[in-house]
Every structure is written in C-alpha cells, then in structure tokens.
Design an enzyme around this catalytic site. Structure first.
Site, mmCIF file in Angstrom:
data_model
loop_
_atom_site.group_PDB
_atom_site.id
_atom_site.type_symbol
_atom_site.label_atom_id
_atom_site.label_comp_id
_atom_site.label_asym_id
_atom_site.label_seq_id
_atom_site.Cartn_x
_atom_site.Cartn_y
_atom_site.Cartn_z
ATOM 1 C CD GLU A 439 44.350 -17.077 -6.259
ATOM 2 O OE1 GLU A 439 44.759 -18.232 -6.075
ATOM 3 O OE2 GLU A 439 45.074 -16.168 -6.690
ATOM 4 C CD GLU A 506 44.447 -19.634 -11.177
ATOM 5 O OE1 GLU A 506 45.406 -20.081 -10.500
ATOM 6 O OE2 GLU A 506 44.028 -18.465 -11.082
#
Length: 999
Positions: A439, A506
């Site tokens: 991220e 994820e």
C-alpha cells in the site's frame, strides 16, 4: 556493514550437525539500563560517554518494546500517520516535540573465544532509528526496523575489562515515513542483540540456488560464496539427502573473495509445502595448512518456481495459495515474538490446511523462515515499506505528496530495505515471491525495486499490489494482485483475456464475526486456471493484554491507552485470537482450504485429491453412519488416491447398516497414520459429510413426545380476566393478554420463563455490520425489537391441545404483520409457530427470531445441529451435523468488541439443562431446522458493550430461536454488504416453527 545471508557457522562439524547455539556468538539479550525521554530535547545527551553513570536509571528488557515496559503508551493507527492531528508534517520532516527517545546502556566483557578476533554487534530489529556508541566512541547509525543492522566494534572494544555499549533509539525518523503499516506503533530494541566474531577465513555471505531439469527430476545446486579474511585455503561442500545419505560433494580452493561451485543431484527429492524435503549442505572451510576453521550447515530445498503459460507453477504444477497474512504479534510482548509463539503458529497453520503466508508487511525474524522451510509453508516475503497515509485519506486516493512515488531522493533508502531483505532471506526455499511492500501506491522507485529483485534472483517472482492504482509501471508485479476484490470483479478480470495470473493478496477481512461467503472464493479455484488463491486478512488479532480499573485483564485495542489518533478495534482482524486461541472462523478456513475433498454416499466416498505432490497413503479413512440416536456403524480403511486424481472407495459395511428412512448422515475423514511435526497420529486433515433426509416431515407435529397420546385429554384451560392458563400432568403454562406473550412454563414445579418471549428483528451489530452503517440504515429494526405492540390475542381449544395466537404491530411500518402462535399439547410441550409478513421499502432484516430468558442455572447445552463451532448461513461449510455439548457462556466468542456470536445453524434440537439434568428442549423438524443462539446476554446487552468487561453480570440464560438470520459477510469491513443470497428482504414472508418441551 553490508547485508548478508542469515547462515550460522561453527568451529567443528559436530557442532554444525547439532545446530545449537553458536559458540562464536554472545547474546546481549536481557536487562539493560534505560532512560526515557518524550522528545529529543529532553533526552540525556551525554549518556554514551564513559564517565557518565547510569546509577538510578531504570531497567528494561531486551528484546522488548519501550511502550510495553512502562514508558510512554502504545498507539494503534491503520492508514494515517501516527502524528496526524498533532503536527502538520510532510516527508521527510520529523517531529521535534512528539518523538520519544530511549537511551539504552549495556555493559559487557569480551568472551574468551572472541579475544584477539574481530568483534561485531548485530541488532536484529530496532524501531525505528538508532545511534550506537562503544566506550564513548561513535560507531554508527541505522534505520529499517525489521532487518538486521550490524557494526564493527573492533576499533573500539576493550579485550579486558568492561565495555560500555550505548544505543539511542528514536521512535520517529525519516524511515518512519516508510513504516505506516496497519499495526501498533512501538519503538525500541525488540529483536535480539548479540556480539559475534569470525574465523581467519569466513564465509561472509552465501547464496544457494537450485534448478530442475525439464522433467522436474534431476537437480543442480549452485552455491556462491563470498569470503573475508585471509583469502588462501580450501572449501569442501558435502550434500546429504533428506535421509542423511550422501548426495554429492565438491572441493575447491579459495583464491579470492568469491567462489562459485555446483553439485548435480539425480532424482532429487523435491521441496514443496506438501512434502517439504530438505537436503543438508555442510560447507567446511580450511586454511592453507588444512586446519578446519568453520563449518556452515545450510538447509537446501530443491524446487522450481516459475511462470508457465501465465500460470504460477511449482515443480511444474499449478500452485494454489491457501494463505493468510501474518503480523508478528504477542498480546503481551507486541512484535517481540518468541520461538514458542512461532512454533504454535506454524503448527496451527499446518493443522488448518493453510499452505502460505504473506509476511505482512515487513521481513519477519529469520527463525520464522526456517520453520516455513521445515514444516512446509509457501512465503511471500514482503519488504518493510508502507506509505499508506501519504496517498490515501479517508479511503480516497489522493497521491499529491505520495512517497516514494517517482521521487529519486527516496530511491536509496527504499532500495536499502529491499537489499537487506533479499540478502538475509535468499536461501530459504519456502520463499517463492519477493514483495515490494504494501500500500505505497506506485511509481518509478518501487518499479526499480522490482527490477532489482528480478536481476539478483530470477528464480523467484515479484509481487506488488499497488500497480492497481498506478498502471504506468504495470511490469512491477509478475501477477495481478488485488485487495478485497469481490468475486464478480475477479471473474470479470479472469474473463477479459488476462495477461497475468490473479491472487488476492488480502481477502476475507476477518474482523470480529466475519469470513462469511469465503466459499465463493474457493469455488474459483477449479474454475479458472489463472485464479491462484489468496491470503486472508489476517492471522492474529492485534489486541494487547491490559488490566481494567479493577485489576482484571482484558484484551485492549486502539484508544484503550489514551492513544490519539487511533483506529480503535480495526486491529482485531484475526482468525486466531490475540491470546493464541482459535476463533470459530478457523472451522471454515480448515474445511475450505483442505486439499482433499470427501463426498460420501451410503455406499462409499468419492475422494478428490487436489494436492500436487502427495497421495493419501499417509492417512487412514474413517467413516461412520449417524442418526439422532447416535452412531449406527463405523469403519476405517487404508486408501491411496494419487495427487491430482479422484477415486471412489466403497465402505466395508452391510447395507442393513444404512437406516431405512428418516434423517441420517455419513461422516468421512482422513486422519494421519503417523505423527508429523505439526500433528499427532489420528489428527484429522480432511472431512466430508452427507446428510440424507429420506421421508422426513417438514412440520413440528411429527416431533412426538412421551405421554402425548396417553395424556391427550388430560388438559385444562383456565380463562382468567388477564391470563390464560393451561394445566396438565406435572405442567402449567400461562399466557398474558396484558403482556402479550407466553409468561410461564412450569414443569414439575419449576418455573422456566424468566422473561417472556418477544419477536426479535435485531442482532448485536457485528464489526462488518457497523462497516455498512447498519445502525443508520436499518436501526428501525432495533426499535421494532424493543417495542412491538400486541394488538390481538386469539384462543382456540382443540382436541387435547390449546392454541394461543398473539398478533403484533411494529413501529417500523403499519404494513408489517407478525404473529406468534403457541400450541400447548397434553404432554406439556409447546408448538411455537411464528410468521412475518413484510412490505417493500424497508431495510433488510438482520434477523427474524423469538427471544426469551430462562434462569441462569439452565446453562448446559446439548445440541443436534451444525457445529461444533459457531456458524452462520454464509459460514457453515466447515460445520458438520452432529451432537455436541457446550455451555451458554461459550456463545460469547472472543471478539474484543461484543457482538453477535455463538449462533448455530441447522438446529434439530438443543437441550438447555441445569446441573440436575432438567430443563427445556428446543426441537425443529429436520427438513426445516432453525438457528439458535443461547447466551448469557441479550442482543441489546451485547450491542451496548464496547469491551467484554462492560457486559453486565450474568443473571439469565437467553434463548434466541431464529427462522432466519442474515449472514455475517466478510468481503471487507468498511461497506461490503452481506451477499444477497444470505440477506433477508423486508417484503417477504417468513414462517418457522419449533417445539419447547421438558427435559
């Protein structure tokens, strides 16, 4: 010092074979002297000087976090930077006022075996930046919290007498801008510290690589060695196979700093997560006189990971990642995890069919990778990089000041982290993929990191999810990786001529009561070759053990330490609780992740082995027939179904063993024949069940009870002004027109209704419910549950039975009609029929149920339902029909914020009894089972508690019988709704029925 491999080395072959603690290392773990300052200006500036006395300073344990040892407070934030709202900072600015400093001092003497040799110090993990002095002399500075930092102490060390090692640790640093992971913000020396020395000729770094021939049978081991010291001598490499038999050797002379050799291995025994074969390589280094100087033991796994026709493949076979993201975490020690923690974790992964780990979002302790090598776990090794707060604010992508982005001034610091990870971890066969971090948006800097990975280690692939947000550098990642992509968007990608395989780095955000709908992702595995699995978020709740104001321990989350800013309980997303107990979500994970599928019939079982390399001959097939009365027959067989194949195995029992009509079920399981590292003999690795409901009635009239026929006329109705009484042999039932409900069930003189049954339309909101703002858009059902108004009471007397029907209006809409009818039969049993007639335009119902209280001493539960663990309509694939027992208190699952929990689907019956074995039984027809939650708490008590300790003292057992409850969801916890098929539209008609009877 330059990063290097994490190999160990010994002074003799005997020591190397034992593999115990290195004699050439000296631990500095333990108690250090310590001073804490809230910011740099208030630190003790001259503490590192030799004449400075630390007398009166506190003691602190190393390894350990500063904030967990009485200094400052831990802080939990997810995406925002921890200083947000305190100071306006932009990279690379560092706060001067909110930057705790820890000053550490350790006094040591040089061990005998290190005298007259170079002396180095290794810090395996310090958060987030630190300076080092020895005996008053400056040694160096380092950043990167999660890879080793090493320094040469030789110019400064005293061979005799005390040495003063001083370390100044800063919580905030330039590197802190790159460490914005979703975790608790700590600081300090949280991994081990040790001195070490090296012999005259030393292998500073080694790189072992394996390759396989086209048939994936013959292998070649290539070894690159980097030497330091006296560069004259020889080296012998000896390779032993997994059975410790010689598999090859090579001798070579040392004539320079580098040496490359190789060993050919015929018919190599390959490494995989299923069969983690490890060879043992011993590298013996001699001086030019033939004296042995050091021996390096190195485990080697022969495997080949590659892209074949756009499919990630191991040893030539398409791989499926059945994975989980794992933070290093201990509820008392934070990220200072122990070997005991790691062993528990690796065994838990294997026992629950998890075959892969993403080290979210930083390199782990070296010992973890060695365990993954040994036990068999595929690893995505992720570098220590996350800059979430620099480009995403309140969920919106806003990269105006993103780092590292395309900013060349950040390249060196980011690249250093990549190099440190690769150099340390490169020899672990479990690591299949390098990850460029998490991220951190996209950009040229991260792209260059990916190219470095590919250049230095072409035998592995490279992962980075962030290219999804910045397609300019799509080549950064070898696979399409996304977070929390819904099934339909994954299929859209897979059907649109994909150029890369897909993984969910994820998925299934396991916050609180979650993981609903996971089976929808599992269904993609065999449907699309380019779908290659995913990694659940995440493994363990990050909740800290803390004491409440009364001294009782509880699991705390963000905000509980006065930490602001905070993201509160968003740190509790695990399938394992923070105290390392399994959550009920693991039941679903184990089933959906099993490689071997079992589909039984009355005659046998179809065994589909979706594994790649291992047959079923290491297991024994156990099978049995059951009905409501218990086990009817059982057996066991040895079976062998080859990997990637299917077979039907007949049961060895007489056909008469199969019940003739009624409901029965056949259980099958595969259990280990012999113990493995992670499981005892008899441990179940796969399960399958089929339920047969031949000639099963769908109404409760078929639920007969003793005394129903013989007592059918022994029933009396008392017509009171307010109440309606129904009396029979050893029972008394009462209904109240004033209350509008059943108010008494008295069996043999014992009153069982502590609070009357009422219709229930609200469940205690789960974390996922809150993420969808259920209180905002569906909170009217909460009010409807609190204040239903009884508008009519109807009494019908029949032959041996009496029916009282209550009609209700709800404040949510005049068009919604609810009726609950109670039919008392002559044996004292009560048929309860509930009907809901809805209307359009209202929010979906969370639940449609009836809830009532009984005295708390009735707390022992005996179920015939889907279990044994909690389950829901969208999370019951891993549940099995059967009989099991527990306590009402067990329904309070360990979610740190109280919420809906403890439900069972497919309930045929549940008895609720006291210590004497008396009480009530809830029964439903097998063809139309109900859902039940039997708990010490009402939905409203759970709803109104923010911590477990806020729940009130227990006074009742709360019985909730539902016709329907919506699923729990889990695609994410910030807006993803429960899938449509598991929701309850408001405009439908819901009818269900059950029986209350005496036990």
């Amino acid at each position: 010092m330059k990063a290097h491999s994490d190999h160990k080395y010994y002074e003799s072959m005997k020591e190397a074979e034992k593999g115990e603690a290195m004699a050439l290392r000296h631990s500095l773990n333990g108690s250090w002297k310590f001073s804490y300052a809230v910011n740099p200006s208030s630190r003790v500036v001259d503490f590192y000087k030799e004449q400075f006395s630390t007398e009166g300073w506190a003691d602190i344990a190393v390894p350990g976090h500063i904030q967990l040892q009485g200094f400052g407070n831990p802080q939990y934030v997810n995406t925002m930077y921890p200083w947000d709202g305190h100071e306006y900072l932009r990279p690379p600015q560092v706060s001067k006022t909110h930057n705790p400093v820890g000053s550490y001092v350790k006094t040591f003497t040089i061990p005998e075996q290190m005298k007259d040799k170079p002396v180095f110090v290794s810090f395996q993990g310090v958060e987030s930046a630190f300076y080092v002095w020895l005996n008053g002399e400056f040694v160096g500075y380092s950043e990167d919290s999660f890879t080793p930092s090493e320094f040469d102490l030789s110019p400064y060390v005293r061979l005799d007498g005390d040495n003063k090692l001083a370390v100044e640790v800063y919580q905030r640093s330039t590197g802190g801008w790159l460490e914005d992971q979703d975790f608790w913000r700590f600081s300090g020396i949280f991994r081990e510290v040790y001195l070490y020395t090296v012999p005259q000729i030393h292998v500073r770094d080694l790189f072992v690589r394996t390759d396989l021939g086209a048939a994936y049978q013959d292998g070649v081991l290539s070894v690159s060695l980097d030497f330091v010291g006296k560069l004259s001598g020889s080296v012998k490499l000896s390779l032993l196979d997994p059975s410790d038999q010689p598999a090859g050797s090579v001798d070579a002379s040392i004539t320079g700093e580098q040496l490359a050799v190789s060993i050919q291995v015929q018919k190599a025994e390959l490494w995989s997560a299923e069969v983690p074969n490890l060879y043992s390589l011993y590298i013996s280094v001699y001086d030019d006189q033939g004296t042995l100087l050091e021996v390096i033991p190195q485990k080697v796994g022969f495997r080949k990971f590659e892209m074949l026709n756009k499919v990630m493949s191991i040893n030539g076979k398409r791989i499926l990642f059945k994975g989980v993201n794992r933070h290093e975490f201990n509820c008392r020690r934070g990220r200072a995890v122990t070997m005991e923690d790691m062993l528990w974790d690796i065994k838990t992964l294997k026992q629950n069919n998890i075959n892969a780990v993403r080290t979210s979002h930083y390199p782990n302790q070296s010992e973890w990778y060695a365990l993954c090598d040994e036990y068999g776990i595929y690893v995505i090794d992720e570098m220590n990089l996350e800059t979430h707060g620099s480009w995403q604010k309140l969920g919106a992508v806003e990269p105006s000041w993103v780092i590292p982005g395309d900013r060349p001034e950040w390249l060196d610091i980011v690249m250093d982290r990549a190099v440190s990870m690769v150099e340390r971890d490169k020899n672990h066969p479990s690591i299949l993929i390098w990850s460029c971090g998490n991220e951190s948006f996209g950009g040229e800097v991260i792209y260059k990191v990916s190219q470095y990975f590919k250049q230095v280690d072409p035998g592995r692939l490279v992962h980075y999810e962030g290219v999804f947000h910045d397609r300019r550098f799509d080549a950064t990642s070898d696979m399409e990786s996304r977070m929390y992509a819904k099934v339909d968007s994954i299929e859209e990608y897979l059907l649109d001529d994909p150029q890369k395989p897909f993984i969910s780095c994820e998925y299934m955000h396991a916050m609180g009561n979650s993981l609903g709908g996971m089976s929808k992702y599992s269904e993609l595995e065999q449907k699309y070759p380019l779908y290659q699995g995913g990694f659940i978020w995440d493994y363990i709740d990050q909740a800290m053990m803390k004491k409440d104001r009364y001294g009782k321990e509880f699991l705390a989350f963000g905000g509980d330490y006065g930490d602001r800013a905070t993201d509160y309980n968003f740190c509790t997303d695990g399938i394992v609780y923070a105290d390392r107990k399994l959550s009920p979500k693991m039941q679903e994970v184990k089933f959906l992740y099993q490689d071997i599928k079992l589909v039984p019939t009355s005659a046998g079982v179809t065994i589909r082995n979706e594994g790649l390399f291992q047959g079923t001959d290491h297991c024994e097939l156990h099978y049995s027939i059951h009905n409501e009365n218990g086990e009817v027959a059982n057996g066991k067989l040895g079976v062998q179904v080859e990997p990637q194949s299917e077979a039907f195995v007949s049961f060895d029992w007489d056909e008469s063993s199969v019940p003739d009509g009624g409901e029965y079920w056949i259980n099958t399981s595969l259990k280990l024949k012999e113990a493995k590292l992670w499981g005892d003999a008899g441990f179940e690795i796969a399960f399958g069940q089929t339920v047969f409901t031949d000639e099963v009635t769908s109404n409760v009239e078929a639920v007969q009870h003793k005394g129903l026929i013989e007592n059918q006329n022994d029933i009396k109705v008392v017509h009171g002004d307010v109440n309606i009484g129904v009396k029979g042999k050893n029972f008394s039932i009462m209904f109240s027109r004033g209350i509008g409900s059943l108010t008494s069930v008295n069996y043999s003189g014992k009153e069982l209704i502590a609070y009357p049954p009422t219709p229930l339309f609200w469940r205690a909101a789960t974390d996922n419910d809150k993420g969808t703002a259920i209180g905002f858009h569906a909170g009217a059902w909460y009010a409807a549950s609190l204040m239903p108004r009884c508008t009519d009471v109807a009494l019908v007397e029949g032959d041996g039975e009496v029916t009282v029907t209550f009609s209700y209006r709800l404040n949510i809409s005049v068009d919604v009609k609810v009726t609950v009818a109670y039919t008392v039969r002559s044996d004292g049993s009560i048929i309860v029929k509930s009907r809901y007639e809805g209307t359009a335009g209202l929010p979906d119902l969370p639940i449609y149920a009836i809830s009532f209280k009984i005295p708390m001493e009735y707390s022992h539960l005996d179920w015939l339902a889907l279990g044994p663990d909690e389950n829901y309509s969208d999370r019951n694939q891993g549940a099995r029909l059967g009989r099991f027992r527990n306590e009402s208190a067990d329904s309070l699952s360990g979610y740190v914020v109280p919420q809906e929990s403890g439900n069972r689907t497919g309930v045929r019956s549940v008895s609720v009894t006291n210590d004497e074995g008396t009480g009530i039984k809830i029964s439903a027809p097998a063809a139309n089972p109900v859902e039940c939650r039997i708990s010490p708490y009402t939905a409203f008590e759970l709803e109104n508690a923010y911590h477990q300790y806020e729940l009130p003292p227990v006074h009742y057992t709360v019985v909730t019988v539902a016709g329907k409850q919506m699923g729990v969801g889990g695609d994410d916890s910030w807006g993803a709704p429960v899938l449509d098929e598991y929701r309850i539209p408001s405009d439908g008609v819901i009818e269900y029925e059950f029986v209350i009877s005496r036990v």
